[in-house]
Scaffold this motif. Sequence first.
Motif, PDB file in Angstrom:
ATOM      1  N   VAL A  96      27.089  -0.626 -57.347  1.00  0.00           N
ATOM      2  CA  VAL A  96      27.139  -1.860 -58.116  1.00  0.00           C
ATOM      3  C   VAL A  96      26.546  -2.977 -57.258  1.00  0.00           C
ATOM      4  N   ARG A 133      24.077   1.724 -60.909  1.00  0.00           N
ATOM      5  CA  ARG A 133      24.425   1.861 -62.322  1.00  0.00           C
ATOM      6  C   ARG A 133      24.834   0.543 -62.979  1.00  0.00           C
ATOM      7  N   ASN A 134      25.225  -0.431 -62.143  1.00  0.00           N
ATOM      8  CA  ASN A 134      25.712  -1.705 -62.688  1.00  0.00           C
ATOM      9  C   ASN A 134      25.202  -2.863 -61.851  1.00  0.00           C
ATOM     10  N   GLU A 173      23.552  -1.045 -66.374  1.00  0.00           N
ATOM     11  CA  GLU A 173      24.351  -1.930 -67.224  1.00  0.00           C
ATOM     12  C   GLU A 173      24.531  -3.264 -66.509  1.00  0.00           C
ATOM     13  N   LEU A 201      26.361  -6.974 -66.334  1.00  0.00           N
ATOM     14  CA  LEU A 201      27.597  -7.614 -66.755  1.00  0.00           C
ATOM     15  C   LEU A 201      27.639  -9.057 -66.273  1.00  0.00           C
ATOM     16  N   TYR A 219      34.904   0.513 -60.465  1.00  0.00           N
ATOM     17  CA  TYR A 219      33.743   0.816 -59.641  1.00  0.00           C
ATOM     18  C   TYR A 219      34.079   0.567 -58.182  1.00  0.00           C
TER      19      TYR A 219
END
Length: 267
Positions: free
Chosen positions: A35, A63-64, A90, A92, A154
């Motif tokens: 992340v 992934r984030n 993704e 956020l 995470y």
Amino acid sequence: MRIHKGIEMLDISAAVLGKKDTVHPTLIWDEERAVLIDTGYPGQLPLFLEAFQKADVPLEKLRNIIITHQDLDHIGSLPAILEHAPTEIEVLTTELEKPYIEGKKMTPEAIAQVDSMIPPNVPEDWVKAFKAVLNNPPKGRVNRTIKDGEFLPYGYGIQVVFTPGHTPGHTSLYHLESKTLIAGDALVIIDGVLHPPDSQQTLDMEEAIRSLQKLTVLDIQQVICYHGGLYSGDVNKRLKELAMINQGTLPLPENVLFPSLWHKAKP
């Protein structure tokens, strides 16, 4: 800089206003995913790729991406990272910050207001480059929004801590296992001392100080400030001192200026 198992403070530098400016995005990972928190200035993709390699975290593991808030130095390389990454990522952020990151709330009036903030002694070539970015700011998709107190599974656990003031939807992140606060621009380190955000670059300073009061209930061992780097020691004691500013017992510090983009222009 390795802060704890699975958490790295990155050092990403750029020439801003004729001087070197280093910002500190944070990379957190576990066995399954990585992340990234904030993405630096535009054009810094090569520096992020180098930082990932140095941390021994392959880009394929990302992934984030969590964006703490809307400023240019936090969203600048988001589009490039998303385009370059070999896997789906993704993104956020909070509901209030989402429209700015997606480029839906930057008006000509807002651009003119930010343009007027450029100091007169800045080199002309930098001004031209900055105006070009203002007129075509980086935009990135936001896949979902996060809320105050939300737990993100995470990197062995991250808690969302809503810290408005610097911008309306600014958020910080608390890494539970290492007891590390990723403060974004809710805090800044100046000459080794932890301070509130720069009052001249903060939309609502009173709200920013109230946000610091929320942080005093957390067991924080160290703080990663986007501007300033790592602060450790008796963090909670210092946060309680800063929270007293709102009660009129401490003066506001004379902070240095940091480059921002949209938050001086209200939606």
